[in-house]
Design a protein around this motif. Structure first.
Motif: not given
Length: 560
Positions: A264-278, A531-539
């Motif tokens: 992702a070129d920007t943090a906003e693009t990365a956030q979209t990928l995450y929110h879309n479940g990609e 900080g970063w974000e990760a799915r809750e079921d991921l360890t």
């Protein structure tokens, strides 16, 4: 030595055209696939040049060093064997320290043995001044480093292969950070000389119509790997697929069979990928999201291994006079500056940021406490004292304090910080400083040549150790861009290099930091968290303090 200069933009010009793999998930083995976004399209996958966390993350999965960092069930970091099955340390009478690494019977992904000579080649390549790696200083403690660089004869670097499975490294002192930092870094990972040479030759043959040669690492699937993953066949752009390396040694933690890197070129693009479940893991976060997290008192960010600071060039008038530097340093309002820098910024309490370890019980910043006074109640007292210092030194209305220039790189909050600093100096001391935005390349050219007066820079360390922030300011350091000269400081750092007792070593580092800051040649402004974000079921996701991520032990927790 161990302060990154962010020179990737200088070293790597042009557009990199890596062949990347298809990004879509497949039904096959869905549970053992992990999609992540940890930055932009790779700038380089050459270990000696890779500076961005995203590039280093990819390399950390393709290659494995002599040692590696693992995390136990309690979340504690542990130094464990990597390619080196065992390591022996020998302290010699002349003060040098020799490490003997005995390699495990590991294989490259093409089936050939991983040999000690692969490390010798990689380390000589890293130290070679003609290749100008920003990480060469990691090896500056290896005997023969300076002689090798001055003569161009890299065989003088005391890194040798006794046989295929035995690597011997001799250091000029006892450095506690060598094993956990230098021997786990992405820059010191092994490379096969025959592979690099073959791919370099193919790059010459593959010149495009503009005469541009393909770099040896650009066709990722041609790389041989000794780490837990190798690159899969190429497909569509903007994604890289890694698959488990079937020749990686057996006694290791198992993670996802497939790693899909989305870019992702920007943090906003990365956030979209995450929110879309990609993707299941996402970094960096947007400033808005960081602000939301920082507002939550329960959130714990990870300190960045860097400090934003002001540098005074002591060889440029009038900053050879410590009274001027002191006065200008005393009127800096770090609280106001940190507010401008963003929601995760904090006023610097010293040059070494929080999170850098001191011992098993705490970090360097906690152990030494605050060296800098950030108490708002004391600010005006400091300003009045600074005015008195200037007046007593005869500079109250001096022409040398007019028409000064402050250089900075115009990105993020740097422009607002520069403007605020210059206002503080004008308002509190009647010192006229004009901020001037320059490129990253221009800034470091000015710093290295000494053609600047004041500059704002990000000071980073290649090692997660206080010495990485302090060693550059010795009088003999090539990275001493403020031209600081203090024999007491030099003595403290020389003691650090040979100290056998950890407590004594840390004591000298604390004393050195205090001495440096009291001389006002380097004025820390703020530090930051990330900080970063990760799915809750991921360890099992781990981010190294130096910036890169490891997904090699990631697991999805399935509720029963």
């Amino acid at each position: 030595m161990r302060k990154r200069k962010r020179l990737a933009a200088v070293l790597l010009a042009g557009v990199m055209c890596i062949s990347l793999a298809a990004c879509g998930k497949t039904a096959e083995d869905e549970e053992s696939s992990l999609s992540v976004c940890v930055g932009t399209y790779p700038h380089t996958l050459d270990p000696i040049y890779a500076e961005s966390p995203g590039d280093q993350t990819i390399l950390a999965h393709l290659y494995e060093n002599l040692m590696r960092i693992a995390v136990d069930e309690a979340g504690n970091e542990q130094l464990v064997p990597g390619m080196a099955k065992t390591v022996e340390k020998e302290e010699k009478l002349d003060g040098t320290v020799s490490y003997t690494f005995r390699l495990r019977g590991a294989k490259w992904s093409d089936g050939r043995d991983v040999k000690a000579e692969d490390f010798v080649y990689a380390w000589r390549r890293l130290a070679d001044p003609t290749l100008d790696s920003p990480y060469a200083g990691l090896l500056s403690v290896v005997c023969g480093y300076e002689e090798a660089r001055e003569s161009g004869d890299m065989s003088l670097l005391q890194v040798s292969a006794k046989n295929d499975s035995t690597l011997i490294v001799t250091l000029d002192g006892d450095y506690g950070w060598f094993l956990p930092q230098a021997c786990t870094a992405t820059a010191t990972m092994p490379l096969r000389e025959d592979v690099v040479q073959e791919l370099e030759a193919l790059g010459i043959e593959a010149e495009d119509e503009l005469g541009r040669r393909r770099l040896w690492w650009e066709e990722v699937t041609w790389l041989v790997a000794n780490g837990p993953y190798r690159a899969a066949p190429a497909g569509e752009e903007n994604c890289l697929k890694l698959v488990a390396n079937e020749r990686y040694y057996e006694d290791h933690e198992t993670g996802p069979a497939r790693l899909m890197f989305r870019f992702a070129d920007t943090a906003e693009t990365a956030q979209t990928l995450y929110h879309n479940g990609e993707v299941e893991v996402m970094w960096p976060l947007t400033q808005a999201r960081l602000g939301e997290l920082a507002a939550d008192e329960t959130w714990v960010g990870q300190p960045e291994l860097e400090t934003y600071a002001v540098l005074f060039n002591t060889e440029t008038e009038p900053f050879g006079d410590d009274m001027i530097r002191k006065a200008m340093g005393m009127v800096i309002d770090r609280n106001a500056i940190a507010d401008l820098a963003g929601s995760t910024a904090s006023p610097a309490e010293g040059l070494v940021p929080a999170g850098v370890p001191e011992n098993e019980d705490g970090d360097f910043r906690t152990g030494g406490g605050a060296v800098l006074d950030n108490d708002p109640a004391n600010y005006m007292t400091r300003c009045n004292e600074a005015k008195t210092i200037l007046s007593n030194a005869g500079y109250e209305s001096s022409a040398v304090l007019q028409g000064l220039e402050y250089l900075y790189v115009d990105e993020g909050s740097n422009g607002a910080v520069a403007a605020a600093l210059c206002r503080q100096w004008q308002t509190r001391l009647n010192i006229a400083v004009a901020p001037r935005a320059v490129t990253e390349t221009e800034l470091w050219e000015a710093l290295r040549s000494g053609s600047y007066a004041i500059a704002g820079v990000v000071l980073e360390s290649d090692i997660n150790d206080a010495e990485g922030f302090l060693a550059d300011w010795t009088s003999s350091s090539a990275d001493n861009v403020v031209f600081y000269q203090n024999s007491a400081y030099d003595t403290l750092l020389s003691v650090v290099a040979v100290a056998e007792d950890g407590t004594a070593r840390m004591g000298c580092l604390h004393d050195a930091e205090t001495l440096l800051l009291n001389d006002y040649v380097v004025m820390p402004l703020f530090t930051e968290q990330t900080g970063w974000e990760a799915r809750e079921d991921l360890t099992g996701v781990y981010r190294d303090p130096r910036g890169w991520f490891s997904f090699a032990a990631a697991q999805v927790v399935v509720e029963k």
